[in-house]
Write an enzyme that holds these catalytic residues in place. Structure first.
Site, PDB file in Angstrom:
ATOM      1  N   ASP A   1      91.107  55.017   8.343  1.00 56.90           N
ATOM      2  CA  ASP A   1      92.427  55.219   8.969  1.00 56.90           C
ATOM      3  C   ASP A   1      93.460  55.728   7.965  1.00 56.90           C
ATOM      4  OD1 ASP A   1      92.007  52.523   8.031  1.00 56.90           O
ATOM      5  OD2 ASP A   1      93.828  51.854   9.027  1.00 56.90           O
ATOM      6  N   HIS A   2      93.047  55.905   6.687  1.00 59.40           N
ATOM      7  CA  HIS A   2      93.940  56.442   5.654  1.00 59.40           C
ATOM      8  C   HIS A   2      93.429  57.744   5.040  1.00 59.40           C
ATOM      9  CE1 HIS A   2      96.298  52.622   5.460  1.00 59.40           C
ATOM     10  NE2 HIS A   2      95.196  52.225   6.083  1.00 59.40           N
TER      11      HIS A   2
HETATM   12 ZN    ZN Z   1      94.473  50.631   7.399  1.00 56.98          ZN
HETATM   13 ZN    ZN Z   2      92.529  49.326   4.957  1.00 54.99          ZN
END
Ligand code: ZN
Ligand code: ZN
Length: 289
Positions: A68-69
């Site tokens: 998610d990054h």
């Molecule tokens: Zn995250």
């Molecule tokens: Zn994380």
């Protein structure tokens, strides 16, 4: 010189749902630089929606390698390249970032090679400079200083909060972390603290919806902070504004801004912003500060 923070993607975790927000990414314009912090899914569209010309993409920071990054890091750079990028992009990330990038180049080898020959583009492989960093001073250039603090995000060990300082303006990103008191010293006196946040009443419903129950809940509680804890860090650090980001849950229709605010107000009385995709936070003009 204008300092502007844009919360491009505001949800914590990689899944997206109809009508919901995107995973984590931010744009920080400071000291005349365009800096992208984290590259969750949707970062490329979010940057262009914020008015960024991808051709002038300059610096990217990755706090840690959770998808998610970082999922859209390669696609962002590749898309900038097809938009006319011709100058070097610096990517600062934790150990493993270089492997990610080489794997991405390998996956896209057919397309990259053919565009060089067919469209006369510069070689994408020569346009990226990867700098893997650890805790401490990361980068200083043109009056901008960036430093990193290892935070508490098990089982990931290389996860770093980031602090950007330029001409008296400072912005700190907590990255993903459980409640971590040393962050207060690291963020001391910052104009803005962007801190991840979770809301207890939403976690059980989220876990039920996502379907891997107990294990997911265990991870969330061990590795992330409640909104009230983010407020405690902000209060101890004496920051000018707290921005709740990387919201968990971010797309529960029964949870709204008022719920986040109420939870944070138990520990933080100062300026507060609850992130949503595309939200802009302006800092006071540095010359008048
Ligand atoms: Zn995250
Ligand atoms: Zn994380």
């Amino acid at each position: 010189m204008r300092t502007r923070l844009v919360l491009i993607g505001s949800k914590g975790g990689p899944a997206i749902r109809p009508g919901g927000p995107s995973p984590t990414s931010s744009l920080l314009e400071i000291g005349g630089r365009t800096i992208v912090v984290d590259c969750g899914l949707g970062v490329t569209r979010g940057l262009t929606d914020a008015g960024v010309n991808l051709k002038v993409l300059d610096v990217v920071f990755i706090t840690h390698l959770h998808s998610d990054h970082v999922l859209e890091l390669g696609p962002l750079i590749h898309t900038a390249w097809t938009a006319g990028l011709a100058t070097t992009v610096r990517i600062f990330g934790p150990p493993g970032t270089r492997d990610y990038w080489h794997g991405f180049l390998q996956a896209m080898k057919f397309d990259i090679d053919i565009r060089i020959v067919d469209e006369g583009r510069p070689d994408l492989r020569d346009l990226v400079d990867i700098i893997e960093f650890g805790e401490g001073a990361v980068w200083t250039e043109g009056g901008l200083t960036v430093s990193a603090l290892r935070v508490d995000h098990p089982p990931v060990t290389d996860c770093f909060a980031l602090r950007f300082d330029h001409a008296g303006a400072s912005v700190v990103f907590s990255a993903d972390t459980a409640y971590f008191p040393p962050l207060a010293d690291f963020a001391a006196g910052a104009d803005i603290l962007v801190h991840e946040a979770m809301l207890a009443e939403g976690v059980d419903r989220l876990v039920a919806r996502t379907g891997n129950g107990a294990r997911l809940k265990e991870h969330l509680l061990a590795s992330h902070s409640f909104a009230e804890e983010a407020g405690q860090i902000a209060a101890a650090a004496g920051v000018g504004r707290l921005v709740l980001h990387h919201l968990i849950p971010a797309d529960d229709p029964s949870i709204g801004e008022a719920d986040w605010t109420a939870a944070t107000r138990k520990s933080w009385a100062g300026a507060l912003t609850i992130a949503s995709d595309g939200l802009v936070v302006e800092l006071a003009d540095e010359s008048s500060a």
